[in-house]
Design a protein around this motif. Sequence first.
Motif, PDB file in Angstrom:
ATOM      1  N   ALA A 176       0.842  -1.211   0.000  1.00  0.00           N
ATOM      2  CA  ALA A 176       0.000   0.000   0.000  1.00  0.00           C
ATOM      3  C   ALA A 176       0.869   1.251   0.000  1.00  0.00           C
ATOM      4  CB  ALA A 176      -0.925  -0.014   1.225  1.00  0.00           C
ATOM      5  N   LYS A 177       1.872   1.245   0.879  1.00  0.00           N
ATOM      6  CA  LYS A 177       2.741   2.425   0.981  1.00  0.00           C
ATOM      7  C   LYS A 177       3.457   2.676  -0.343  1.00  0.00           C
ATOM      8  CE  LYS A 177       3.293   2.991   5.857  1.00  0.00           C
ATOM      9  NZ  LYS A 177       2.889   1.670   6.425  1.00  0.00           N
ATOM     10  N   GLY A 190       1.329   4.571  -2.526  1.00  0.00           N
ATOM     11  CA  GLY A 190       0.844   5.833  -1.988  1.00  0.00           C
ATOM     12  C   GLY A 190      -0.429   5.741  -1.159  1.00  0.00           C
ATOM     13  N   GLU A 191      -0.798   4.527  -0.754  1.00  0.00           N
ATOM     14  CA  GLU A 191      -1.948   4.355   0.143  1.00  0.00           C
ATOM     15  C   GLU A 191      -1.439   4.234   1.576  1.00  0.00           C
ATOM     16  OE1 GLU A 191      -5.340   3.975   0.099  1.00  0.00           O
ATOM     17  OE2 GLU A 191      -5.333   4.776  -1.933  1.00  0.00           O
ATOM     18  N   LYS A 192      -2.291   4.559   2.534  1.00  0.00           N
ATOM     19  CA  LYS A 192      -1.870   4.420   3.928  1.00  0.00           C
ATOM     20  C   LYS A 192      -1.820   2.932   4.298  1.00  0.00           C
ATOM     21  CE  LYS A 192      -3.359   5.802   8.468  1.00  0.00           C
ATOM     22  NZ  LYS A 192      -4.586   5.108   8.794  1.00  0.00           N
ATOM     23  N   GLU A 193      -2.887   2.242   4.022  1.00  0.00           N
ATOM     24  CA  GLU A 193      -2.933   0.796   4.230  1.00  0.00           C
ATOM     25  C   GLU A 193      -4.106   0.229   3.444  1.00  0.00           C
ATOM     26  OE1 GLU A 193      -3.474   0.341   8.463  1.00  0.00           O
ATOM     27  OE2 GLU A 193      -5.576   0.879   8.353  1.00  0.00           O
ATOM     28  N   PHE A 194      -4.121  -1.080   3.291  1.00  0.00           N
ATOM     29  CA  PHE A 194      -5.324  -1.737   2.775  1.00  0.00           C
ATOM     30  C   PHE A 194      -6.039  -2.296   3.996  1.00  0.00           C
ATOM     31  CE2 PHE A 194      -2.448  -2.470  -1.014  1.00  0.00           C
ATOM     32  CZ  PHE A 194      -3.054  -1.498  -1.791  1.00  0.00           C
ATOM     33  N   SER A 195      -7.177  -1.735   4.320  1.00  0.00           N
ATOM     34  CA  SER A 195      -7.760  -2.088   5.611  1.00  0.00           C
ATOM     35  C   SER A 195      -8.575  -3.374   5.575  1.00  0.00           C
ATOM     36  CB  SER A 195      -8.600  -0.939   6.144  1.00  0.00           C
ATOM     37  OG  SER A 195      -9.528  -0.543   5.181  1.00  0.00           O
TER      38      SER A 195
END
Lengths: 163, 195
Positions: free
Chosen positions: A71-72, A75-80
Motif C-alpha cells: 500500500a505504501k 501511496g496508500e496508507k494501508e489496505f484495511s
Amino acid sequence: MANPQMVMYDEEFKQINSVIEKLLKEANAKVIFLVDKNGQLISGVGETERFDTTSLASLTAGNIAATGGMAKLIGEKEFSILFHEGEKDNLHISIVGGRVILVVLFDSRSSLGLVRLRVKKASDELTIIFGGLLKKAEEKEKSGDTDFPFAEITDDDIDNLFS
Amino acid sequence: MSFINYASREINCKIVYYGPGLCGKTTNLQFVYQKTAPDAKGKMISLATETERTLFFDFLPLALGEIRGFKTRFHLYTVPGQVFYDASRKLILKGVDGVVFVADSQEERMDANIESLENLRVNLQEQGYELDKLPFVVQYNKRDLPSVLPVDNLRKELNPTNVPDFEACATTGEGVFETLKAVAKLILVDLKQGK
C-alpha cells in the motif's frame, strides 16, 4: 519505543470476547480471531480447536504487514480489508482501530456481504474497547501501578525455564 | 513489544534471527524445533522458495513454561537473508523484543556479515528501535568449516559493544540453545525492569 506495550486485562478480555462471540453468530462464521499487528494471538472464538490459530495469527500479521508495505509503495496508507476466497472456506481480514487485526473464517453458510456488514459494526465496538485498553495501560504505567508479575522474578526463575 | 495477557495469564515475546543469506538462521530454528518436546512447541512455518531459500520468514512458537503463574511463550522468527528482500526484513522486525545476529564465520562472508549488521541497525531505527538498547546476542556460526576466521576477529567487527556471543554449528546444534537461552534471558530481564 515504537509501540506501547500491549496489555490485556480481564475486564476488557471479556468485553472483546462478547463482541466477537456476537459477531460469530450474526455473521454465521466458523471461527473469529483477533491478532495483534506483531503476530500475537489476542483471542479466538468458534471452532478454534480445529485450526492452528498460533500459526494463523503469525501468518495473518505477516500478510497484513506485506500488503501494508505494498500500500505504501503505491501511496496508500494501508489496505484495511483483505479477502481470501477458497473452495470451501474464506477469510475476511480487516484492521481494527489501526492496531489490531480481525480475522473471520466463514464458508458457504454465510456470504461476503453479510460478513462485511457485521464486521463493520463489530469493528466500531472493538475500536472503542481497544482505545480504552491502551489508555488504561498508559495510565497504569504513568502512575507506576503496573502490578506487573515480572517485577519480582529472580535469576533462578529465569534459569528454571531452561532446565 | 511483548504482549501481556492478564486474562489468560500469558506473556508472548518475539525473537528475530537476523544475518546474511545462507548464514544458518533457518537451520537454528530447525534444530530448536527438532529438539523441543512436542507439547512445548507449535508448528514450524517456513515461507521459502523451492530451493529452500527463505522468502518471507520462518516462524516457530515455543512455550517455555511458567514464571510466577504466567505462561511464557517465545515466537521465533527468521528474516530472509538475501540483500534484495529488504522490504520483507523490515516488516518482520515490527514488534521485536530481542534479536539474534547469526554471523557466517567464513572469511569470504565477512563483508556480507558487516553489511547485514548495518542493515539491521538501519531497519531497526526505521521502526523506532535502537540496536544497542534491545536485548541482542551474536552467534558465530559454521565453526566447523575450514576457512573460518578466529572468533576474536569476528568479535572485533561484529560485536564491538560486547553483548553475549556464542560459537555455533547450527547443523549439529552446537551453541544453538545457548544462543536462544541468552537472548530469552535478556528479554525477561528487560521485562523485569519494566522496559
